[in-house]
Write a protein that holds these residues in place. Sequence first.
Motif, mmCIF file in Angstrom:
data_model
loop_
_atom_site.group_PDB
_atom_site.id
_atom_site.type_symbol
_atom_site.label_atom_id
_atom_site.label_comp_id
_atom_site.label_asym_id
_atom_site.label_seq_id
_atom_site.Cartn_x
_atom_site.Cartn_y
_atom_site.Cartn_z
ATOM 1 N N ALA A 107 -10.931 -9.408 8.544
ATOM 2 C CA ALA A 107 -11.101 -8.962 9.927
ATOM 3 C C ALA A 107 -9.731 -8.844 10.602
ATOM 4 N N ASP A 108 -9.696 -8.014 11.633
ATOM 5 C CA ASP A 108 -8.430 -7.752 12.304
ATOM 6 C C ASP A 108 -8.759 -7.309 13.726
ATOM 7 N N LEU A 109 -7.894 -7.644 14.654
ATOM 8 C CA LEU A 109 -8.117 -7.182 16.027
ATOM 9 C C LEU A 109 -6.786 -7.082 16.746
ATOM 10 N N ASP A 110 -6.500 -5.892 17.188
ATOM 11 C CA ASP A 110 -5.270 -5.663 17.936
ATOM 12 C C ASP A 110 -5.651 -4.767 19.113
ATOM 13 N N LEU A 111 -5.281 -5.161 20.300
ATOM 14 C CA LEU A 111 -5.679 -4.413 21.495
ATOM 15 C C LEU A 111 -4.503 -4.297 22.445
ATOM 16 N N THR A 112 -4.510 -3.241 23.225
ATOM 17 C CA THR A 112 -3.524 -3.212 24.310
ATOM 18 C C THR A 112 -3.935 -4.275 25.339
ATOM 19 N N PRO A 113 -2.981 -4.816 26.079
ATOM 20 C CA PRO A 113 -3.339 -5.830 27.079
ATOM 21 C C PRO A 113 -4.363 -5.306 28.084
ATOM 22 N N GLU A 114 -4.276 -4.001 28.426
ATOM 23 C CA GLU A 114 -5.236 -3.435 29.390
ATOM 24 C C GLU A 114 -6.648 -3.441 28.808
ATOM 25 N N SER A 115 -6.758 -2.998 27.543
ATOM 26 C CA SER A 115 -8.078 -2.980 26.913
ATOM 27 C C SER A 115 -8.644 -4.390 26.848
ATOM 28 N N GLN A 154 -8.184 -6.875 28.818
ATOM 29 C CA GLN A 154 -8.702 -7.302 30.127
ATOM 30 C C GLN A 154 -10.008 -6.601 30.474
ATOM 31 N N LEU A 155 -10.053 -5.308 30.208
ATOM 32 C CA LEU A 155 -11.266 -4.562 30.546
ATOM 33 C C LEU A 155 -12.444 -5.006 29.666
#
Lengths: 460, 406
Positions: free
Chosen positions: B180-188, B190-191
């Motif tokens: 598994a892996d998860l990388d998100l922009t900080p904005e995403s 938060q939303l």
Amino acid sequence: MSFDPDTAAIRFGMGLGPGLKPPGSVDEMIRVLRARDAAAMQYPIPRFMSLLPDISRLAELQKDRRRTKDKARLKVVMAGIRDLRRSSRSAQAEYLKASVARGVFSADGFRERLTRFWADHFTVKGKNGILKTAVSTYVEEAIRPHLTAPYSQLLAAAVTHPMMLLFLDQVTSAGPGSRMAKRRSGRGLNENLAREVLELHTLGVDGAYTQADVRQLAELFTGMTASHDAGFVFRPGMAEPGAETVLGKSYGGGRPGMDDIRAFLDDVAVHPDTGAHIARKLVRHFVADDPDPALVDHVAARFAQSGGDLTEVYEAMLNHPLAWVTPDRKTKQPFDFVVSSLRALGVPEDRLMRMKPRQVALYLGLPMQVMGQSFENPTGPDGWPEEAEAWITPQGIAGRIQWAMTVPHVARLDLPDPRVFLDVALGARASAALEFAAKGAATKWEGIGLILASPEFQRR
Amino acid sequence: MQSRRNFLLRTGALGCSLAASPLLTPMTFASAPWDNRLVVIILRGAMDGLDVVQPYGDRNLAGLRQKLKTGEAGGAIDLDGYFALHPALQGLMPLWRAGQLGFAHAVSTPYRDKRSHFDGQDLLEAGTGFDAAGGVRDGWLNRMLQTVPGLEADTAFAIGREELLVMSGAAGVASWSPDADLDLTPESQQLLQLIYAQDPLFSKAAAEAMQIAQALNLDGGADSYAELLKGMQNTMAGSQRGKEHVKIAEFAASRLRQETRVAAFSLNGWDTHNNQRGGLTTSLGRLSGTLLTLQKELGPVWQKTAVLAMTEFGRTVRENGTAGTDHGTGGAMLMAGGAIKGGQIYGKWPGLGDSDLYAGRDLLPTADVRAYAGAAMRGVFGLEKSVLENTVFPGLDAGSLPKITL
């Protein structure tokens, strides 16, 4: 009765999509389901029987490999084996693509959902060679044509199919008193299929059967086997002579044959425990992980009245108010999540159909596996879990979010405006928070990703 | 009879491991209360204990198992003059000689007669009997964790793609799969937190995923679509590489070297109805590889580790007509690790004569497998016997717990 088109599409189908009209009534859903299978004609998947020539050829080559001493000949044989394996793997990618395409583009989402439901109820796995990649062809042959039949017909088609006989070890099971067991010491009974037919396919684990029934049924089942060139074969020499008593009734006793086995399957298909088991499973799959007993009982009663007529069973479920007013608490399994996302996105047909096996794996097959659902390949014969909690785990949701943020833009270069997409994908189901997020996303791909990753989209 | 599985399904207990971790609470890494480690492996499909630890000193065995060759004829390795180890576990013999590998034989859960894998596994993981006090709806490892207040979620790790009932329950438990892996922009990020706020299941799973991704440094802070897509493609390619059981063992070890004290995962492939020789050799190869990977990757921590490998039930003492075995009752449990008092086979041997068998077909269980699991927890974590009998394994009469740890 509170039928609602969006719920019909989302809860009982593959979701909403741009330009796709949701069902207008239960009658329409049933009428479409009874009509010809347009999606299967549009996106064909071969039937298992058509794989037999390749299966025979591979078996021959493997025999050659063991026998051949000549090095040059061995090289040719090995190349032949490699080619067959490779082509069966790319064929499997095509099956996945066709299964996805049916869900994405079909007007009859209920048929696609029922296909997945029954394929899971009658889970098979191929253990080696071409069989490993052949599950879709079994579904096409043994499941899909019988979705609206009496349950006894579907049961017989699945349980006597070569893929099932191979998966649950029936093919080698011989009656202890059979000619084969007398001729070859050590050959005899295998209980596997008999147990799972009672426990999983018919009565359910709480049903009224004992170990003695399992044993007797295993004896009754002897003789059913499969061959490379013919598929299903009944071999009287493997059958246990004499009658067997299963669930209090005697079967056989004369010349062994399929009639006795079919008579048992006809009886067990309409057993009250079978009706209760199937009703509960169906309602758990479509309506609620923890369903209202009133709905289950209603469906089970129709199963009993109609002698297991599956169309009537579906109608009973769909015509009950609880099918419509129960809140969206179920979670889409990964296959349905991926398909309904592509459907909502309005992915161009040629873009999906042009995908090469490597892309099918990268963007569809492997992501479903990371989300916890390797396509048509559950761990055991009991299939996939229903509970939302089994899917929405940290690792499972990570896979869903990662896919939602990346693959839509691969599938459709001109992503829609998230605010428009929100309405297309969810209708009235979007919450204020989701609307805010869709508007607030910095980029289109993030907006789309957030909507697909939302509970509103993943629940139904 | 009420099936355990249906009971769990009805109460919605399967799978819920609700930690009280609201989204915005950062993961803290308080030190764990114990120094020892416990690893529980669920062997799904019913491992044939009689083939894994073969009672070749019992004169009935060879007659019961003719195609499935046992003892010297099948290449098994003598353990103590009476029992011999399946040849596929040859690689574990150094552990046996070092006293770091042992077995409990003729054990089972209280499950009897219907011999369903799925009910059998649920009962094994729930750790309760059918007639245990009502209301128990979680896994025994989770109940063990509940007895220790103030644990951090990463004290216990459930590993793999599938949910593990044995770890599910009210105590906070971390859950992850090595691919598994998860990388998100900080904005995403938060939303997402905002849109999950109204749905506790999604909110909790996503919060844990984000925290774990951060702790594992998967969270690379990507800020463009191209980077995220590249990351996704790498994840998918990586999920195809390597052997799954090795990746799981490596992941478990990496956590256990740090703050994690309890890890659990499954190994499948034990349902050997047909050609057992082939199937069991493959599955035992995976089990052996898993244990040796744990030993190697844990380094010095292996000395403080107890590994238990348990299965839902054993298999028929007589081989069936297809060179395999069907569902049975009594079976064997494997234990390994530096904390184990190994080099021996625990249990009271019931014999394999016709009149010794359970229901005329199965190995008669002479001990409850939960008593051994309890003994291990008492040994490595110092749990009181009364806690084991009342809370962790309600309804278990552990008698005098065997001492299986150092």
